[in-house]
Design a protein around this motif. Structure first.
Motif, short mmCIF file in Angstrom:
data_model
loop_
_atom_site.label_atom_id
_atom_site.label_comp_id
_atom_site.label_asym_id
_atom_site.label_seq_id
_atom_site.Cartn_x
_atom_site.Cartn_y
_atom_site.Cartn_z
N ALA A 29 58.86 20.13 30.91
CA ALA A 29 59.03 21.12 31.99
C ALA A 29 57.68 21.50 32.59
N ALA A 30 56.68 21.67 31.73
CA ALA A 30 55.36 22.03 32.23
C ALA A 30 54.78 20.91 33.09
N GLY A 31 54.97 19.65 32.65
CA GLY A 31 54.46 18.53 33.43
C GLY A 31 55.14 18.42 34.79
N LEU A 32 56.47 18.60 34.80
CA LEU A 32 57.20 18.55 36.07
C LEU A 32 56.80 19.69 36.98
N HIS A 33 56.58 20.86 36.37
CA HIS A 33 56.15 22.02 37.16
C HIS A 33 54.81 21.75 37.82
N GLU A 34 53.87 21.18 37.07
CA GLU A 34 52.56 20.88 37.62
C GLU A 34 52.66 19.86 38.75
N LEU A 35 53.52 18.86 38.57
CA LEU A 35 53.68 17.85 39.61
C LEU A 35 54.26 18.45 40.88
N ARG A 36 55.30 19.30 40.71
CA ARG A 36 55.90 19.94 41.89
C ARG A 36 54.88 20.85 42.58
N ALA A 37 54.09 21.58 41.78
CA ALA A 37 53.08 22.47 42.35
C ALA A 37 52.04 21.67 43.14
N GLN B 179 67.74 33.32 38.15
CA GLN B 179 68.19 33.12 36.77
C GLN B 179 67.55 34.17 35.87
N VAL B 180 68.36 34.86 35.08
CA VAL B 180 67.86 35.81 34.10
C VAL B 180 67.95 35.17 32.72
N VAL B 181 66.84 35.19 31.99
CA VAL B 181 66.81 34.63 30.64
C VAL B 181 66.51 35.74 29.64
N THR B 182 66.89 35.53 28.41
CA THR B 182 66.65 36.52 27.36
C THR B 182 65.20 36.46 26.89
N VAL B 183 64.77 37.54 26.28
CA VAL B 183 63.43 37.58 25.71
C VAL B 183 63.30 36.55 24.59
N GLU B 184 64.39 36.37 23.83
CA GLU B 184 64.36 35.38 22.75
C GLU B 184 64.09 33.98 23.31
N ARG B 185 64.76 33.63 24.40
CA ARG B 185 64.54 32.31 25.01
C ARG B 185 63.13 32.20 25.58
N LEU B 186 62.65 33.29 26.17
CA LEU B 186 61.29 33.29 26.72
C LEU B 186 60.27 32.96 25.64
N ALA C 299 58.30 38.03 33.55
CA ALA C 299 58.89 38.73 32.42
C ALA C 299 58.58 40.21 32.55
N LEU C 300 59.58 41.03 32.33
CA LEU C 300 59.40 42.48 32.28
C LEU C 300 59.25 42.87 30.83
N GLY D 183 58.07 30.32 27.68
CA GLY D 183 58.54 30.10 29.04
C GLY D 183 57.53 30.31 30.15
N LEU D 184 56.70 31.35 30.06
CA LEU D 184 55.74 31.60 31.14
C LEU D 184 54.69 30.51 31.18
N ALA D 185 54.13 30.16 30.05
CA ALA D 185 53.09 29.13 30.00
C ALA D 185 53.65 27.75 30.31
N ALA D 186 54.92 27.50 29.91
CA ALA D 186 55.51 26.18 30.12
C ALA D 186 56.05 26.00 31.52
N GLY D 187 56.08 27.08 32.31
CA GLY D 187 56.60 26.97 33.66
C GLY D 187 58.11 27.07 33.74
#
Length: 310
Positions: free
Chosen positions: A74-82, A129-136, A150-151, A141-145
């Motif tokens: 996911a991080a690699g795809l995010h970087e490519l899209r960015a 999309q809302v995700v749980t803190v556990e999934r984050l 996150a609140l 999640g933030l670092a991986a894109g």
């Protein structure tokens, strides 16, 4: 492993399958046939030497190897899209981008309605999309894109994370509205004798749990915990049907008391402010779409006086 010999589109398919949890849903997302997705998975299994996903009910569950691969892919795809989107202007009126934010269940009740009201107006073709803190936390999640925002407590920090303050929360004690054993105020003896429902979103190591524990220690108080749950709504429902009590965030308590027979009571300890902030990763700091989404959430949640000072 020789990447030149691998079709990198296979990783795009795997990312879609792991995100959607279904080959059918992944095919719809990628605008291909389900057989194309199955064939891509079969080819990638040979490359990786692992099944990657296994059947679970009507969906697919990742293997341990796939769980390790997912954030990196996911991080690699995010970087490519960015990289491909660099220099492009962001148009909120036409973007079909999916934005994501991590919230606790109380924030889904007290804060999400304010966010979606602005989201509908300002990003009419986008999705949220809302995700749980556990999934984050499990996916980083933030670092991986995988997650845009996150609140979370302002005290939470990590390398690469950035934040802006939103508001201060406070905890309140609540009981069932017609609980005859508890009046408007609890003295020390009544507080320690009344059964308590404890909320541990991330277990005893969670920041909110530590703040509450330290506050009780300063006051020299103990709780008689009879139930421990991972969500504030579960605690609120349990208290609404018993003579127990629980501590809830004030904003959430105000909302849920309109739907459940609950009332607040004064506690024999100091109320502590709990500053909350909007968190994101440095990798998305300069992204125009991410900037727009951050501004939208800040406008929805930060008090007007605080917005005017910023």
């Amino acid at each position: 492993m020789d990447l030149a010999a691998i079709d990198l589109n296979l990783f795009l398919v795997l990312d879609a399958v792991l995100t959607e949890g279904s080959a059918t849903a992944a095919a719809r997302r990628l605008h291909v046939t389900q057989s194309a997705v199955s064939n891509a998975l079969a080819r990638l299994r040979e490359v990786v030497g692992d099944p990657l996903v296994v059947r679970r009910g009507r969906g697919l569950a990742p293997t341990p190897v796939a769980v390790q691969l997912q954030p990196r892919i996911a991080a690699g795809l995010h970087e490519l899209r960015a990289a491909l989107a660099a220099g492009r202007e962001f148009d909120p009126a036409t973007t079909t981008r999916r934005f994501s934010i991590a919230l606790t269940d109380n924030q889904e009740v007290s804060d999400l309605p304010r966010i979606v009201a602005r989201f509908e107006r300002q990003l009419p073709r986008a999705s949220l999309q809302v995700v749980t803190v556990e999934r984050l936390i499990a996916s980083d999640g933030l670092a991986a894109g995988l997650v845009d925002l996150a609140l979370a407590p302002a005290a939470v920090t990590a390398p690469g994370l950035r934040q802006t303050p939103l508001y201060s929360e406070q905890g309140v004690l609540v009981v069932r509205r017609d609980n005859r054993k508890v009046g408007r105020r609890l003295d020390r003896a009544a507080f320690e004798a009344t059964p308590y429902v404890d909320v541990q979103i991330l277990g005893e190591g969670g920041h909110g749990h530590r703040v509450a524990r330290d506050n009780l220690a300063r006051a020299g108080l103990r709780r008689r915990v009879v139930l421990t749950v991972p969500h504030f709504m579960a605690a609120a429902v349990a208290v609404s049907r018993t003579d127990w009590m629980t501590g809830l965030p004030r904003r959430f308590a105000a909302e849920v008391s309109r739907r459940l027979p609950l009332r607040t009571v004064a506690a024999p300890l100091e109320i502590v402010d709990f500053p909350l902030a909007l968190h994101w990763h440095a990798r998305t700091d300069a992204d125009p779409g991410a900037q727009f989404f951050r501004a939208l959430v800040v406008a929805a949640l930060r008090p007007p006086a605080a917005r005017s000072r910023s």
